[in-house]
Design an enzyme around this catalytic site. Structure first.
Site, PDB file in Angstrom:
ATOM      1  N   THR A 178      -5.921  -7.234 -10.812  1.00 45.83           N
ATOM      2  CA  THR A 178      -6.707  -8.220 -10.078  1.00 45.83           C
ATOM      3  C   THR A 178      -7.295  -9.663 -10.748  1.00 45.83           C
ATOM      4  O   THR A 178      -7.821  -9.167 -11.420  1.00 45.83           O
ATOM      5  CB  THR A 178      -7.296  -7.082  -9.221  1.00 45.83           C
ATOM      6  N   TYR A 191     -14.762  -0.682 -11.171  1.00 47.83           N
ATOM      7  CA  TYR A 191     -13.172  -0.315 -10.604  1.00 47.83           C
ATOM      8  C   TYR A 191     -12.909  -2.483 -10.992  1.00 47.83           C
ATOM      9  O   TYR A 191     -12.071  -2.080 -11.837  1.00 47.83           O
ATOM     10  CB  TYR A 191     -13.092  -1.148  -9.333  1.00 47.83           C
ATOM     11  N   LYS A 234      -9.736  -1.706 -14.087  1.00 47.74           N
ATOM     12  CA  LYS A 234      -8.509  -2.612 -14.005  1.00 47.74           C
ATOM     13  C   LYS A 234      -8.198  -2.926 -15.413  1.00 47.74           C
ATOM     14  O   LYS A 234      -6.885  -3.220 -15.892  1.00 47.74           O
ATOM     15  CB  LYS A 234      -8.322  -3.013 -12.588  1.00 47.74           C
TER      16      LYS A 234
HETATM   17  P1  NAP Z   1      -4.955   0.457  -0.851  1.00 49.98           P
HETATM   18  O1  NAP Z   1      -4.390  -0.133   0.459  1.00 49.98           O
HETATM   19  O2  NAP Z   1      -6.283   0.867  -1.345  1.00 49.98           O
HETATM   20  O3  NAP Z   1      -3.739   1.587  -1.129  1.00 49.98           O
HETATM   21  C1  NAP Z   1      -3.770   1.885  -2.989  1.00 49.98           C
HETATM   22  C2  NAP Z   1      -2.855   3.578  -2.787  1.00 49.98           C
HETATM   23  O4  NAP Z   1      -3.202   3.859  -3.769  1.00 49.98           O
HETATM   24  C3  NAP Z   1      -2.502   4.713  -1.734  1.00 49.98           C
HETATM   25  O5  NAP Z   1      -1.722   4.417  -1.187  1.00 49.98           O
HETATM   26  C4  NAP Z   1      -3.584   5.868  -2.161  1.00 49.98           C
HETATM   27  O6  NAP Z   1      -3.163   6.489  -1.780  1.00 49.98           O
HETATM   28  C5  NAP Z   1      -2.725   5.533  -3.629  1.00 49.98           C
HETATM   29  N1  NAP Z   1      -4.015   6.395  -4.118  1.00 49.98           N
HETATM   30  C6  NAP Z   1      -5.010   6.195  -4.469  1.00 49.98           C
HETATM   31  N2  NAP Z   1      -5.666   7.620  -5.132  1.00 49.98           N
HETATM   32  C7  NAP Z   1      -4.314   8.085  -5.927  1.00 49.98           C
HETATM   33  C8  NAP Z   1      -4.233   9.109  -7.141  1.00 49.98           C
HETATM   34  N3  NAP Z   1      -5.093   9.373  -7.327  1.00 49.98           N
HETATM   35  N4  NAP Z   1      -2.699   9.128  -7.078  1.00 49.98           N
HETATM   36  C9  NAP Z   1      -2.183   8.941  -6.150  1.00 49.98           C
HETATM   37  N5  NAP Z   1      -1.772   7.844  -5.545  1.00 49.98           N
HETATM   38  C10 NAP Z   1      -3.341   7.325  -5.416  1.00 49.98           C
HETATM   39  O7  NAP Z   1      -4.248  -0.598  -1.987  1.00 49.98           O
HETATM   40  P2  NAP Z   1      -3.655  -2.235  -1.415  1.00 49.98           P
HETATM   41  O8  NAP Z   1      -4.374  -2.941  -1.250  1.00 49.98           O
HETATM   42  O9  NAP Z   1      -2.272  -1.413  -0.794  1.00 49.98           O
HETATM   43  O10 NAP Z   1      -2.997  -2.147  -3.564  1.00 49.98           O
HETATM   44  C11 NAP Z   1      -3.005  -2.283  -4.062  1.00 49.98           C
HETATM   45  C12 NAP Z   1      -2.723  -2.501  -5.714  1.00 49.98           C
HETATM   46  O11 NAP Z   1      -3.240  -3.383  -5.965  1.00 49.98           O
HETATM   47  C13 NAP Z   1      -3.790  -1.361  -5.710  1.00 49.98           C
HETATM   48  O12 NAP Z   1      -4.047  -1.482  -7.204  1.00 49.98           O
HETATM   49  C14 NAP Z   1      -5.454  -2.495  -5.735  1.00 49.98           C
HETATM   50  O13 NAP Z   1      -6.456  -2.719  -6.473  1.00 49.98           O
HETATM   51  C15 NAP Z   1      -4.413  -3.651  -6.914  1.00 49.98           C
HETATM   52  N6  NAP Z   1      -4.983  -4.698  -5.981  1.00 49.98           N
HETATM   53  C16 NAP Z   1      -5.177  -5.877  -4.447  1.00 49.98           C
HETATM   54  C17 NAP Z   1      -5.064  -6.481  -4.271  1.00 49.98           C
HETATM   55  C18 NAP Z   1      -5.657  -6.607  -2.392  1.00 49.98           C
HETATM   56  O14 NAP Z   1      -6.593  -7.890  -2.505  1.00 49.98           O
HETATM   57  N7  NAP Z   1      -5.203  -6.138  -1.199  1.00 49.98           N
HETATM   58  C19 NAP Z   1      -5.570  -7.409  -5.240  1.00 49.98           C
HETATM   59  C20 NAP Z   1      -5.831  -7.331  -5.942  1.00 49.98           C
HETATM   60  C21 NAP Z   1      -4.961  -5.875  -6.598  1.00 49.98           C
HETATM   61  P3  NAP Z   1      -3.679   7.241   0.122  1.00 49.98           P
HETATM   62  O15 NAP Z   1      -2.774   6.730   1.325  1.00 49.98           O
HETATM   63  O16 NAP Z   1      -3.566   8.565  -0.285  1.00 49.98           O
HETATM   64  O17 NAP Z   1      -5.634   7.179  -0.051  1.00 49.98           O
HETATM   65  O1  G4F Z   2     -13.073  -6.842   1.018  1.00 48.13           O
HETATM   66  P1  G4F Z   2     -13.772  -6.869  -0.455  1.00 48.13           P
HETATM   67  O2  G4F Z   2     -14.298  -5.417  -0.139  1.00 48.13           O
HETATM   68  O3  G4F Z   2     -12.921  -7.018  -1.160  1.00 48.13           O
HETATM   69  P2  G4F Z   2     -13.482  -7.525  -2.852  1.00 48.13           P
HETATM   70  O4  G4F Z   2     -14.654  -6.473  -3.379  1.00 48.13           O
HETATM   71  O5  G4F Z   2     -12.640  -8.354  -3.055  1.00 48.13           O
HETATM   72  O6  G4F Z   2     -11.872  -6.554  -3.474  1.00 48.13           O
HETATM   73  C1  G4F Z   2     -10.696  -6.624  -3.041  1.00 48.13           C
HETATM   74  O7  G4F Z   2      -9.704  -7.644  -3.857  1.00 48.13           O
HETATM   75  C2  G4F Z   2      -9.984  -7.448  -4.954  1.00 48.13           C
HETATM   76  C3  G4F Z   2      -8.916  -8.898  -5.149  1.00 48.13           C
HETATM   77  O8  G4F Z   2      -9.868  -9.700  -5.814  1.00 48.13           O
HETATM   78  C4  G4F Z   2      -9.154  -6.152  -5.786  1.00 48.13           C
HETATM   79  F1  G4F Z   2      -8.495  -6.243  -6.463  1.00 48.13           F
HETATM   80  C5  G4F Z   2      -9.520  -4.913  -4.935  1.00 48.13           C
HETATM   81  O9  G4F Z   2      -9.341  -3.777  -4.865  1.00 48.13           O
HETATM   82  C6  G4F Z   2      -9.442  -4.741  -3.209  1.00 48.13           C
HETATM   83  O10 G4F Z   2      -8.753  -5.093  -2.448  1.00 48.13           O
HETATM   84  O11 G4F Z   2     -15.214  -7.686  -0.317  1.00 48.13           O
HETATM   85  C7  G4F Z   2     -14.697  -8.980  -0.664  1.00 48.13           C
HETATM   86  C8  G4F Z   2     -16.181  -9.397  -0.382  1.00 48.13           C
HETATM   87  C9  G4F Z   2     -17.747  -9.009  -1.497  1.00 48.13           C
HETATM   88  O12 G4F Z   2     -17.952 -10.060  -1.634  1.00 48.13           O
HETATM   89  C10 G4F Z   2     -18.073  -8.223  -0.536  1.00 48.13           C
HETATM   90  O13 G4F Z   2     -19.521  -8.112  -0.790  1.00 48.13           O
HETATM   91  O14 G4F Z   2     -16.750  -9.406   0.942  1.00 48.13           O
HETATM   92  C11 G4F Z   2     -18.240  -8.698   0.921  1.00 48.13           C
HETATM   93  N1  G4F Z   2     -18.472  -7.823   2.098  1.00 48.13           N
HETATM   94  C12 G4F Z   2     -19.840  -8.757   2.537  1.00 48.13           C
HETATM   95  N2  G4F Z   2     -19.880  -7.583   3.571  1.00 48.13           N
HETATM   96  C13 G4F Z   2     -18.305  -7.117   2.736  1.00 48.13           C
HETATM   97  C14 G4F Z   2     -19.273  -6.539   3.812  1.00 48.13           C
HETATM   98  N3  G4F Z   2     -17.678  -6.173   1.767  1.00 48.13           N
HETATM   99  C15 G4F Z   2     -17.006  -4.936   2.456  1.00 48.13           C
HETATM  100  N4  G4F Z   2     -15.918  -4.089   1.775  1.00 48.13           N
HETATM  101  N5  G4F Z   2     -17.945  -4.588   3.428  1.00 48.13           N
HETATM  102  C16 G4F Z   2     -19.071  -5.585   4.337  1.00 48.13           C
HETATM  103  O15 G4F Z   2     -19.534  -4.851   4.936  1.00 48.13           O
END
Ligand code: NAP
Ligand code: G4F
Length: 333
Positions: free
Chosen positions: A131, A154, A158
């Site tokens: 990430t 987190y 990672k």
């Molecule tokens: P997400 O929607 O939060 O999905 C996380 C998945 O992990 C869900 O299927 C969850 O299961 C499963 N999980 C959590 N804890 C677990 C455990 N202890 N054992 C087995 N499974 C578990 O995340 P996402 O947005 O799809 O992201 C996918 C991956 O990419 C994550 O590793 C995230 O950190 C990484 N990532 C995401 C972004 C982004 O912007 N979306 C960017 C960079 C990296 P449940 O459904 O049961 O909760």
């Molecule tokens: O949507 P966020 O919670 O995403 P964040 O922290 O960027 O993390 C996500 O992206 C990462 C990749 O860069 C992944 F690795 C990670 O698993 C996840 O998918 O917050 C985005 C921004 C932050 O700066 C936060 O402070 O939005 C700001 N924010 C402002 N108000 C908020 C809020 N975030 C959340 N969740 N909720 C609020 O009310």
């Protein structure tokens, strides 16, 4: 010959889109799911068929990243050629409340999976969901050789996983790749990440079900892309000639305020009348700006993002408005 893949985190946003992509390419797909007292498969229910159906290509297995023995038995049973490791405690704000759990699942969980592969001598390609949070305080633009400076439990967990993947690649010759993905969103995004929280609020306010939403830091800068395009990039990484590390990003920067304006504006609403501040959404340490340079993925993998933040906000608002209007029909969006 059809390939077999295992997806951890198949019930999450990315897991559901990746399962769709791999099934469309003819893969047999196995997914690791957690046992829960309520159903947690709503993002993949539309893909699932009764396993007795001879045409079924999607199989789900109970397991948890905290249980290394289970990962061994599962891998030995299904022998995947490709493992996409997406499961994690993925919420940055929550990782400050649950740092130990986040380290165990998001960090050590990766080692358990890598070690299970090594122990049974499985010949497979491994994708790690790394990430942009690993860059943390290092100013943008960020690319593969930018120094890391994680700013949350987190991000630190990672980064540990990232180095373990490189260690297994260099130490054991494993085809293990880090996809360093910047934020990517969709109508299937978890409801407490900021983009989805905003678009759900817009739909609720536009329909008269709510009047306002509480948010934290509106000044944070993110590079938000569209999740279906990013899972295509994951697949491309495992089809490459060599294992490597790749950034996926759009290269375009927007503040949380910009996203708010775009989302409320698309529904004809003035955001300043509906957005309130609550410091509970601030983090002890914030990541101020993430803007990625995905040149390497473009040159080596031919990967190119198309949807930028303003269009993404419109896609998500439209889907959430439809969810409010016709909840059952919108379930598979
Ligand atoms: P997400 O929607 O939060 O999905 C996380 C998945 O992990 C869900 O299927 C969850 O299961 C499963 N999980 C959590 N804890 C677990 C455990 N202890 N054992 C087995 N499974 C578990 O995340 P996402 O947005 O799809 O992201 C996918 C991956 O990419 C994550 O590793 C995230 O950190 C990484 N990532 C995401 C972004 C982004 O912007 N979306 C960017 C960079 C990296 P449940 O459904 O049961 O909760
Ligand atoms: O949507 P966020 O919670 O995403 P964040 O922290 O960027 O993390 C996500 O992206 C990462 C990749 O860069 C992944 F690795 C990670 O698993 C996840 O998918 O917050 C985005 C921004 C932050 O700066 C936060 O402070 O939005 C700001 N924010 C402002 N108000 C908020 C809020 N975030 C959340 N969740 N909720 C609020 O009310």
């Amino acid at each position: 010959m059809s390939k077999t893949a295992l997806i951890t985190g198949i019930t999450g946003q990315d897991g559901s889109y990746l399962a769709e992509l791999l099934l469309s390419k003819g893969y047999t797909v196995h997914g690791l799911i957690r046992r829960a007292s309520t159903f947690n498969t709503h993002r993949i229910d539309h893909l699932y068929r009764d396993p007795h159906d001879p045409d079924s290509k999607l199989f789900l297995h109970y397991g948890d990243l905290s249980d290394g023995a289970r990962l061994v038995t599962l891998l030995a049973e299904i022998h995947p050629q490709e493992v996409y490791h997406l499961a994690a405690q993925s919420h940055v704000r929550v990782s400050f409340d649950e740092p130990e759990h986040t380290g165990d699942v998001t960090g050590i969980g990766t080692t358990r999976l890598l070690e299970a592969i090594r122990m049974i001598g499985l010949d497979c390609r491994f994708y790690q969901a790394s990430t942009s949070e690993m860059f943390g305080a290092t100013p943008p633009p960020q690319r593969e050789d930018t120094p890391f400076y994680p700013r949350s439990p987190y991000g630190a967990a990672k980064l540990y996983s990232y180095w373990m993947v490189r260690n297994y690649r260099e130490g054991y010759g494993m085809f293990a790749t880090n996809g360093i993905l910047f934020n990517h969103e969709s109508p299937r995004r978890g409801e407490t990440f900021v983009t989805r929280k905003i678009t759900r609020a817009v739909a609720d306010i536009a329909s008269g079900r709510a009047d306002h939403v509480f948010l934290g830091n509106l000044d944070a800068v993110r590079d938000w892309g569209y999740a279906p395009e990013y899972v295509e990039g994951m697949w491309r990484m495992l089809q490459a000639d060599e294992p490597d590390d790749f950034v996926l990003a759009t290269g375009h920067a927007y503040t949380v305020r910009d996203f708010v304006e775009a989302a409320f504006g698309h529904a004809g609403l003035d955001w300043e009348k509906h957005v309130r501040f609550d410091d509970r959404y601030l983090r002890p340490t914030e990541v101020d700006a993430l803007i990625g340079d995905a040149s390497k993925a473009r040159n080596v993998l031919g990967w190119e993002p198309r949807v930028l933040t303003p269009e993404l906000a419109r896609i998500m608002v439209d889907a959430d408005i439809e969810r409010v209007r016709a909840p059952e029909a919108a379930r598979l969006a």
